[in-house]
Design an enzyme around this catalytic site. Structure first.
Site, mmCIF file in Angstrom:
data_model
loop_
_atom_site.group_PDB
_atom_site.id
_atom_site.type_symbol
_atom_site.label_atom_id
_atom_site.label_comp_id
_atom_site.label_asym_id
_atom_site.label_seq_id
_atom_site.Cartn_x
_atom_site.Cartn_y
_atom_site.Cartn_z
ATOM 1 N N GLY A 1 0.823 -1.209 0.000
ATOM 2 C CA GLY A 1 0.000 0.000 0.000
ATOM 3 C C GLY A 1 0.851 1.250 0.000
ATOM 4 N N SER B 1 6.072 -4.867 -1.718
ATOM 5 C CA SER B 1 5.825 -3.537 -2.267
ATOM 6 C C SER B 1 6.110 -2.468 -1.194
ATOM 7 C CB SER B 1 4.393 -3.468 -2.803
ATOM 8 O OG SER B 1 4.196 -2.330 -3.594
ATOM 9 N N TRP B 2 5.118 -1.647 -0.838
ATOM 10 C CA TRP B 2 5.343 -0.660 0.229
ATOM 11 C C TRP B 2 5.880 -1.327 1.490
ATOM 12 C CZ3 TRP B 2 6.161 3.538 2.923
ATOM 13 C CH2 TRP B 2 5.797 3.574 4.271
ATOM 14 N N ASP C 1 8.083 -5.679 -13.848
ATOM 15 C CA ASP C 1 7.421 -4.764 -12.917
ATOM 16 C C ASP C 1 7.566 -3.333 -13.430
ATOM 17 O OD1 ASP C 1 6.369 -3.352 -10.804
ATOM 18 O OD2 ASP C 1 7.402 -4.512 -9.261
ATOM 19 N N HIS D 1 4.624 -7.164 -10.772
ATOM 20 C CA HIS D 1 4.545 -6.730 -9.376
ATOM 21 C C HIS D 1 4.054 -7.841 -8.458
ATOM 22 C CE1 HIS D 1 5.035 -3.289 -6.760
ATOM 23 N NE2 HIS D 1 3.868 -3.513 -6.191
#
Length: 318
Positions: free
Chosen positions: A40, A113-114, A267, A295
């Site tokens: 996120g 990710s985040w 990605d 991703h």
């Protein structure tokens, strides 16, 4: 269909400022501690797929819905919510409060990710509490990364970006991200909903390669879209509160620790160069590039499972 993996414990931890975060523990209560950090910011743990990769007999698996999303409270889109409580140092402090609450001395920190940015930022603040890292779809919170994902990737998806830019309603000279933060905090719920839908539709577009992994942010419920879009826009608008180079400025604080960096060659959202730059500055790291995924994807998931297996004896011996 795989068998669901249910937590053996869960709860709501009241933090220093009165906010509450949801946490859960799975696997072996006496196992090697592992913390998973979701993406996120603002997605929450979602379906809980993070629990399927580590061996539940070997690991004590800790997950949480990060501040102001998922089952944590209050949510970021609630009236009067203080956005400043979402700054990265506050999220790091939340993780320390959770670690202390659970009585864990040190843990492997993993994320996607985040979650990779937050994992490394946490490790840089508390290296003595980390045994290693497993990071997939690596992001670094730098200005360059933010400019790529919010502006420059327009060169790959010009049609989708034009719709995203138009929906921002930005004034002449106003940054796109700042305009979205304004619209996502507008008192009119219709304005917020439209901005959140536009944001999530844009993110679905740039995460759509390859098509075998279909993103679904725009199809989720309106509250999820609003919480997610606001948290991401606010973080990106402030370079994740980590400065010009993101986590690279303090990589020396964790480069002695073992790490596996997993990234998809395709990605577009976060080009593989980010993971490669990290790997070059991190002697204790291994870089795994999955050539045909973006991703996320099943082979990246397999690499994640292998990374946990490979690091288990290393972190147990540390």
């Amino acid at each position: 269909m795989s068998t669901p993996i249910e937590p053996f414990d869960r709860g709501m931890l009241t933090l220093r400022d009165g906010a509450q975060i949801y946490w859960e523990t799975t696997g072996n209560p006496a196992g090697t501690p592992l913390l998973w950090l979701h993406g996120g910011p603002g997605t929450g743990l979602l379906s809980g797929g993070y629990k399927r990769a580590p061996d539940p007999k070997s690991w004590l698996i800790v997950g949480l819905d990060q501040r102001a999303c998922g089952r944590s409270r209050p949510l970021a889109n609630e009236p009067g919510f203080d956005l400043s409580t979402l700054q990265t140092p506050a999220l790091i402090a939340d993780l320390e409060e959770l670690r202390q609450h659970l009585g864990i001395e040190r843990w492997l920190v993993a994320g996607g990710s985040w979650g990779t940015t937050l994992a490394m930022a946490y490790g840089q603040a508390h290296p003595e509490r980390v045994t290693g890292f497993v990071l997939t779809a690596v992001t670094d919170g730098s200005r360059g990364y933010v400019e790529w994902i919010s502006e420059s990737v327009e060169r790959v998806f010009p049609e989708a970006w034009e719709a995203y830019e138009a929906a921002s309603g930005r004034a002449p000279g106003q940054r796109l991200l700042d305009a979205y933060v304004e619209r996502l905090t507008d008192p009119n719920p219709r304005v917020r909903d439209a901005a959140a839908m536009a944001w999530c539709t844009w993110e679905d577009a740039h995460m759509s390669i390859p098509h075998r992994v279909a993103p679904d942010l725009a199809s989720r419920d309106p509250q999820f879209r609003e919480v997610y879009a606001l948290q991401v826009a606010y973080s990106w608008a402030n370079n994740a509160f980590l400065g010009e180079q993101g986590i690279l400025d303090n990589i020396h604080r964790i480069c002695h620790l073992p790490a596996v960096l997993i990234h998809g060659r395709l990605d577009i959202s976060g080009p593989v160069g980010t993971a490669r730059r990290l790997h070059r500055q991190w002697p204790g790291s291994q870089l795994v590039i999955v050539e045909h995924e973006g991703h996320g994807g099943p082979d990246m998931g397999a690499a994640l499972r292998q990374a946990y297996t490979d690091l288990l004896p290393i972190v147990c011996a540390s």
